[in-house]
Design a protein around this motif. Structure first.
Motif, short mmCIF file in Angstrom:
data_model
loop_
_atom_site.label_atom_id
_atom_site.label_comp_id
_atom_site.label_asym_id
_atom_site.label_seq_id
_atom_site.Cartn_x
_atom_site.Cartn_y
_atom_site.Cartn_z
N GLU A 191 -2.98 -4.22 5.22
CA GLU A 191 -2.87 -2.93 5.15
C GLU A 191 -2.30 -2.24 4.46
O GLU A 191 -2.39 -1.40 3.30
CB GLU A 191 -2.65 -2.38 6.72
N ILE A 192 -0.66 -2.84 3.78
CA ILE A 192 0.43 -2.19 2.91
C ILE A 192 -0.40 -2.04 2.23
O ILE A 192 -0.88 -1.03 1.04
CB ILE A 192 1.32 -3.01 3.07
N LEU A 193 -1.00 -3.38 1.24
CA LEU A 193 -1.78 -2.92 -0.13
C LEU A 193 -2.74 -1.80 -0.10
O LEU A 193 -3.40 -1.32 -1.08
CB LEU A 193 -2.03 -4.39 -0.49
N SER A 194 -3.38 -2.41 1.24
CA SER A 194 -5.21 -1.49 0.91
C SER A 194 -4.21 -0.03 0.90
O SER A 194 -5.31 1.03 0.52
CB SER A 194 -5.99 -1.66 1.84
N HIS A 195 -4.12 0.54 2.06
CA HIS A 195 -3.37 2.19 1.85
C HIS A 195 -2.03 2.47 1.13
O HIS A 195 -1.96 3.68 0.97
CB HIS A 195 -3.20 2.21 3.75
N SER A 196 -1.68 2.01 0.09
CA SER A 196 -0.33 2.36 -0.33
C SER A 196 -0.98 2.01 -1.92
O SER A 196 -0.21 0.81 -2.39
CB SER A 196 1.38 1.11 -0.04
N PRO A 197 -1.49 2.80 -2.67
CA PRO A 197 -1.94 2.94 -4.16
C PRO A 197 -0.33 2.25 -4.72
O PRO A 197 -0.62 1.48 -5.74
CB PRO A 197 -2.43 3.73 -4.52
N PHE A 198 0.41 3.21 -4.30
CA PHE A 198 1.69 2.99 -5.40
C PHE A 198 2.49 1.95 -5.39
O PHE A 198 2.80 0.63 -5.91
CB PHE A 198 3.22 4.14 -4.46
N LEU A 199 2.81 0.88 -3.98
CA LEU A 199 2.98 -0.02 -3.46
C LEU A 199 2.52 -1.69 -3.81
O LEU A 199 2.70 -2.26 -4.95
CB LEU A 199 3.53 -0.55 -1.99
#
Length: 721
Positions: free
Chosen positions: A684-692
């Protein structure tokens, strides 16, 4: 005391038979009146026996003091002045006992005591062999190596064939056979008599046969016990010369006799306790008071100095003594023998007594003893064997002092090894050397501590932790002060000196705090940061936490923070990231939410941590026994809890193939869901945060999953992105 008369009376009789010639022998060797040895033997048996706390120790005149007594009588000029010194020595011993000076007995190493016992056994064998074959020129208790007649223990053995007596040999061989075989026989008719008593009777009987049938084998008076006839009481008792009490020599010999008698008593008391089958302990302080009273009385009426005597004590134990009545009874028999039984006792062959002592010697020194101590290592065996040789070739006290000296050398050598722990910790600020001092730090540790401190490299960071110390010797404090004020300054060593008590005259010194600045933070790579967390968790699991100095960290972080990682974990009270990773204040950004799920607020916090604060590692941490996962498994949806359990449901659905309702309590299945939930949070972090996602792709930051075991405290890290 009177409940064991069945054992104590026979053993007291045996000790009496052995002690009588020994008392006379010590007096003869000391150059004192012959009956002075019997007087001190009676006092040692009755008076000291009553006052003593020991059940098996036997006191009397000791061979170990023969040389001292000879020197004292010669130095003081007459026997009466010597008696005053003995009386004063007794008073000094009483004072030592009242001041509880017997504690020094606790500091005599066991290997030295065992060496004492073994050496006495060897000496008994070597010294009694001549008596066993009829060579009875020397006193019965001339136990020192270099004898008054110019001979020594070994040269005396070479003279055996010059004074060989077949009668003595036959008595010795018959007595030895009786001693060895009697206790094994099933014939119980004479079991009420101990075998040593039967040996004495056998010797008298055989010598009587020799007189009548084999005259050339008959043992004359010089081979028998010799109790002098008492012509008048004035020839028995002597009284001190009190007019010499102000003379310096009297006090010198009084203090010397007291010191030697005290040391020998404490040594023998410890040795007696070691061979006592019941391992009963006696108060050394009470023993010193008893010995002091005995010596005062002995000096008052003409006796020799008294100590606990290992030869008589060991005979007492091996004869079956159960209480101190045996000792008292032997003293009573000594007094009666001189008055009434002299003519009968003068029939006892010295070869019979020699066999009793030889057998006792073999019991004191045996092969198993040597093998047992050898297996304990060289540091135990060398002082033991050195004590044996030293006593054999000198005398008891000199030999023990030599053994103690060698033992002390090994103690110093052992203390030179680090008595403290030295560890090198790789913390956020680099390598840090940590020295943790033990509970007690004495001057014996000075060399090892000084060498370790002086060997610390330049520009190091050093923690010296004295938090566990209850005592630090002043010498050690001086070393720490020198290192603090001189060495650490010259070598530019940053020193944290902590845990010292106010009474130690040094105060805590903290020159560095485990806090990163911005430059050091940015130099770290994600893998290095992950390694820091792994080592921190290892310290946590082992219980070896690094010193935090929170008070100082507060000041150091007051105007900014430079954390190394951000940890997304559950709200569970057992999973505090700062604690389980052994981190300090300002080291970790901790984001906590039930079930370590991800929402917009969590994503914003993660982006803020990496973009603005500078963290390069994100850890998503799940844990065993997670309450949020358990609620999701059992479909708990009440109120706002659904916002948590609905997020976790995805991990449950993915694990549906291996989960059945009946298996929901299975720990393995449960933890599988926890780990799947961590993996989903990372996705979820990778799919919802383009920056991260971009930062992870460029390898500027790293995201790793972790699983914390609440039962062991260990964190397992899995695949990273």
């Amino acid at each position: 005391m009177f409940s064991k008369l069945k054992q104590d009376i026979p053993s007291g009789l045996v000790v009496f038979l052995v002690a009588l010639p020994l008392c006379l022998g010590v007096a003869l060797a000391s150059g004192a009146p012959l009956l002075s040895g019997v007087i001190s033997g009676v006092i040692g048996g009755i008076v000291v026996g009553i006052l003593s706390h020991s059940n098996t120790s036997v006191s009397g005149p000791a061979a170990g003091l023969v040389t001292l007594v000879l020197a004292a009588i010669a130095g003081l000029g007459d026997y009466r002045t010597f008696l005053l010194a003995v009386l004063l020595a007794g008073c000094i011993q009483i004072l030592i006992g009242l001041l509880r000076g017997g504690f020094i007995a606790n500091y005599i190493p066991s290997n030295v005591i065992q060496g004492l016992l073994a050496s006495i056994g060897i000496i008994l064998i070597l010294k009694q062999i001549p008596h066993a074959v009829g060579f009875d020129v020397d006193p019965e208790e001339d136990f020192i190596f270099f004898q008054k007649d110019g001979e020594n223990t070994f040269s005396e053995l070479l003279n055996l064939f010059k004074y060989f007596s077949w009668g003595a040999v036959w008595i010795a061989v018959s007595s030895l056979a009786l001693l060895v075989g009697y206790d094994k026989t099933k014939w119980k008719l004479l079991k009420f008599l101990p075998s040593p008593v039967l040996v004495i009777l056998l010797g008298i009987f055989l010598n009587g046969l020799f007189q009548n049938y084999i005259p050339e084998w008959y043992l004359s008076q010089k081979h028998l016990v010799s109790i002098p006839n008492i012509k008048n009481w004035e020839s028995v008792f002597f009284f001190p010369n009190f007019s010499a009490i102000t003379e310096t020599k009297v006090w010198y010999f009084a203090i010397t006799i007291a010191a030697f008698a005290t040391l020998e008593t404490l040594l023998n008391l410890d040795a007696v306790e070691r061979i006592d089958p019941h391992k009963r302990l006696a108060s050394p302080n009470r023993e010193l008071v008893a010995q002091g009273i005995g010596n005062s009385l002995s000096g008052l009426i003409g006796g020799l100095p008294i100590t606990s005597v290992i030869v008589r004590s060991s005979v007492n134990i091996y004869a079956g003594a159960e209480s101190k009545f045996s000792t008292i009874f032997h003293g009573i028999l000594l007094s009666l023998s001189v008055l009434f039984f002299g003519s009968f006792l003068n029939l006892i062959p010295l070869s019979s007594l020699a066999v009793i002592l030889i057998v006792t010697g073999f019991k004191l020194t045996n092969l198993n003893l040597y093998l047992t101590i050898y297996k304990k290592g060289i540091y135990q065996f060398l002082p033991f064997i050195a004590t044996i040789f030293a006593i054999i070739f000198t005398d008891l006290l000199t030999g023990v002092l030599i053994g103690l000296s060698i033992s002390f050398i090994f103690i110093l050598k052992n203390n030179y090894k680090n008595p403290f722990s030295v560890e090198t910790e790789t913390l956020n600020i680099g390598e840090t050397v940590r020295i943790e001092l033990p509970n007690q730090v004495s001057f014996l540790n000075k060399a090892s501590i000084k060498d370790t401190l002086w060997a610390i490299p330049e520009n190091s960071k050093l923690i010296v932790d004295a938090s566990n110390c209850n005592f630090i010797d002043h010498d050690i404090l001086e070393v720490l002060e020198e290192f603090k004020t001189v060495i650490s300054v010259e070598k530019k060593i940053q020193l944290n000196l902590i845990g010292l008590k106010d009474s130690y005259e040094l105060s805590d010194q903290v020159q560095f705090v485990n806090i990163l600045d911005k430059e050091a933070q940015q130099k770290l790579t994600p893998d290095e940061i992950l390694d820091f967390l792994k080592r921190g968790n290892e310290r946590f699991v082992k219980g070896k936490w690094s010193e935090k100095y929170f008070k100082h960290q507060v000041n150091a972080t007051a105007f900014g923070q430079n954390p190394i990682a951000v940890v997304l974990s559950c709200i569970d009270s057992r999973t505090s990231p700062e604690i389980i990773f052994d981190a300090g204040l300002g080291d970790i950004i901790s984001i906590r939410i039930a079930g370590n799920i991800v929402n917009e607020e969590i994503l914003g916090s993660l982006e803020l941590s990496c973009a603005k604060i500078g963290t390069k590692l994100i850890v998503v941490l799940g844990h065993s026994n997670c309450g949020a996962v358990s609620s999701a498994l059992y479909a708990l949806r009440e109120g706002n809890i659904a916002s948590i359990t609905n997020k976790i449901q995805k991990a449950i659905d993915e694990s549906e193939k291996i989960i059945h309702p009946i298996q929901k309590e299975n720990e393995h299945i449960f933890n599988h869901v926890v780990k799947a939930n961590v993996k989903n949070s990372i996705q979820e972090i990778l799919s919802h945060s383009p920056f991260l996602s971009e930062k992870v792709g460029s390898e500027e930051i790293k995201i790793v999953s972790g699983f914390y075991d609440t039962s062991s405290g260990e964190v397992q890290f899995f695949e990273s992105v």
